[in-house]
Write a protein that holds these residues in place. Structure first.
Motif, PDB file in Angstrom:
ATOM      1  N   ALA A   1     -19.100   2.612  -0.825  1.00  0.00           N
ATOM      2  CA  ALA A   1     -17.946   1.709  -0.885  1.00  0.00           C
ATOM      3  C   ALA A   1     -16.651   2.479  -0.676  1.00  0.00           C
ATOM      4  N   CYS A   2     -16.558   3.655  -1.252  1.00  0.00           N
ATOM      5  CA  CYS A   2     -15.367   4.484  -1.075  1.00  0.00           C
ATOM      6  C   CYS A   2     -15.198   4.879   0.390  1.00  0.00           C
TER       7      CYS A   2
ATOM      8  N   ASP B   1     -14.011   1.959   2.319  1.00  0.00           N
ATOM      9  CA  ASP B   1     -12.612   1.679   2.005  1.00  0.00           C
ATOM     10  C   ASP B   1     -11.691   2.657   2.734  1.00  0.00           C
ATOM     11  N   LEU B   2     -12.064   3.940   2.733  1.00  0.00           N
ATOM     12  CA  LEU B   2     -11.267   4.932   3.454  1.00  0.00           C
ATOM     13  C   LEU B   2     -11.233   4.611   4.947  1.00  0.00           C
ATOM     14  N   ALA B   3     -12.387   4.320   5.519  1.00  0.00           N
ATOM     15  CA  ALA B   3     -12.467   3.997   6.950  1.00  0.00           C
ATOM     16  C   ALA B   3     -11.665   2.742   7.273  1.00  0.00           C
ATOM     17  N   ASN B   4     -11.721   1.767   6.387  1.00  0.00           N
ATOM     18  CA  ASN B   4     -10.995   0.515   6.592  1.00  0.00           C
ATOM     19  C   ASN B   4      -9.482   0.739   6.644  1.00  0.00           C
ATOM     20  N   ASP B   5      -9.017   1.778   5.958  1.00  0.00           N
ATOM     21  CA  ASP B   5      -7.585   2.077   5.946  1.00  0.00           C
ATOM     22  C   ASP B   5      -7.212   3.175   6.931  1.00  0.00           C
ATOM     23  N   GLY B   6      -8.100   3.494   7.862  1.00  0.00           N
ATOM     24  CA  GLY B   6      -7.744   4.385   8.959  1.00  0.00           C
ATOM     25  C   GLY B   6      -8.126   5.839   8.794  1.00  0.00           C
ATOM     26  N   VAL B   7      -8.900   6.172   7.789  1.00  0.00           N
ATOM     27  CA  VAL B   7      -9.361   7.554   7.641  1.00  0.00           C
ATOM     28  C   VAL B   7     -10.615   7.696   8.485  1.00  0.00           C
ATOM     29  N   ASN B   8     -10.511   8.443   9.573  1.00  0.00           N
ATOM     30  CA  ASN B   8     -11.620   8.580  10.519  1.00  0.00           C
ATOM     31  C   ASN B   8     -12.496   9.794  10.250  1.00  0.00           C
ATOM     32  N   ARG B   9     -11.945  10.804   9.634  1.00  0.00           N
ATOM     33  CA  ARG B   9     -12.704  12.034   9.375  1.00  0.00           C
ATOM     34  C   ARG B   9     -13.129  12.065   7.908  1.00  0.00           C
ATOM     35  N   ILE B  10     -14.337  11.604   7.666  1.00  0.00           N
ATOM     36  CA  ILE B  10     -14.874  11.553   6.303  1.00  0.00           C
ATOM     37  C   ILE B  10     -16.026  12.543   6.223  1.00  0.00           C
ATOM     38  N   ASP B  11     -15.664  13.793   5.943  1.00  0.00           N
ATOM     39  CA  ASP B  11     -16.618  14.890   5.848  1.00  0.00           C
ATOM     40  C   ASP B  11     -16.924  15.123   4.372  1.00  0.00           C
TER      41      ASP B  11
ATOM     42  N   LYS C   1     -18.045  17.486   2.866  1.00  0.00           N
ATOM     43  CA  LYS C   1     -17.788  18.847   2.399  1.00  0.00           C
ATOM     44  C   LYS C   1     -16.299  19.141   2.311  1.00  0.00           C
ATOM     45  N   ASP C   2     -15.469  18.209   2.751  1.00  0.00           N
ATOM     46  CA  ASP C   2     -14.016  18.368   2.719  1.00  0.00           C
ATOM     47  C   ASP C   2     -13.498  18.120   1.304  1.00  0.00           C
ATOM     48  N   GLY C   3     -12.702  19.051   0.797  1.00  0.00           N
ATOM     49  CA  GLY C   3     -12.201  18.960  -0.566  1.00  0.00           C
ATOM     50  C   GLY C   3     -11.425  17.696  -0.877  1.00  0.00           C
ATOM     51  N   LEU C   4     -10.589  17.253   0.053  1.00  0.00           N
ATOM     52  CA  LEU C   4      -9.801  16.039  -0.198  1.00  0.00           C
ATOM     53  C   LEU C   4     -10.673  14.784  -0.166  1.00  0.00           C
ATOM     54  N   ILE C   5     -11.682  14.778   0.675  1.00  0.00           N
ATOM     55  CA  ILE C   5     -12.600  13.634   0.711  1.00  0.00           C
ATOM     56  C   ILE C   5     -13.421  13.601  -0.584  1.00  0.00           C
TER      57      ILE C   5
ATOM     58  N   LEU D   1     -12.248  10.244  -7.474  1.00  0.00           N
ATOM     59  CA  LEU D   1     -11.281   9.324  -8.081  1.00  0.00           C
ATOM     60  C   LEU D   1     -11.766   7.882  -7.986  1.00  0.00           C
ATOM     61  N   TYR D   2     -12.308   7.522  -6.836  1.00  0.00           N
ATOM     62  CA  TYR D   2     -12.820   6.165  -6.639  1.00  0.00           C
ATOM     63  C   TYR D   2     -13.943   5.868  -7.630  1.00  0.00           C
ATOM     64  N   CYS D   3     -14.900   6.786  -7.731  1.00  0.00           N
ATOM     65  CA  CYS D   3     -16.037   6.581  -8.637  1.00  0.00           C
ATOM     66  C   CYS D   3     -15.583   6.522 -10.088  1.00  0.00           C
ATOM     67  N   LYS D   4     -14.657   7.391 -10.463  1.00  0.00           N
ATOM     68  CA  LYS D   4     -14.172   7.365 -11.843  1.00  0.00           C
ATOM     69  C   LYS D   4     -13.458   6.045 -12.140  1.00  0.00           C
TER      70      LYS D   4
END
Length: 110
Positions: free
Chosen positions: A35-36, A39-49, A51-55, A61-64
């Motif tokens: 779901a997270c 949600d990220l993709a829906n708001d324009g985040v195309n690079r969902i790796d 292993k990426d620290g920010l992802i 944060l979403y899960c919490k």
């Protein structure tokens, strides 16, 4: 799984302080991760790796927020929304991914 390999599911299990490995709880964690990502993709985040620290931080944060961790769901949701907005505005994360096999061409007029 190798001892040093940690899946995003296991990272979320640790972040949420959930020791149970029951199938139902694992499914709920995986649903939350999916779901997270949606949600990220829906708001324009195309690079969902994963292993990426920010992802990883965004998913955490979403899960919490979804699990109501420490009764601070609203705090975690606000932090997630702020990070999501920054990711969606970052050229590093919002630029569409183009593979080497994709062709670049304009529309033909006709």
């Amino acid at each position: 799984m190798a001892a040093n390999a940690t899946t995003l599911t296991e990272k979320m299990r640790a972040a949420l302080r959930i020791s149970s490995t029951s199938k139902k709880i694992t499914e709920e964690i995986n649903d939350c991760i999916a779901a997270c990502k949606a949600d990220l993709a829906n708001d324009g985040v195309n690079r969902i790796d994963e292993k990426d620290g920010l992802i990883i931080r965004a998913v955490t944060l979403y899960c919490k927020a979804e699990f109501g961790y420490n009764n601070n769901a609203e705090k975690f949701r606000n932090s997630y929304d702020t990070l999501k907005m920054r990711l969606s505005m970052s050229q590093e994360y919002n630029t569409p991914i183009v593979s080497e096999t994709d062709t670049v061409g304009g529309e033909s007029g006709g």
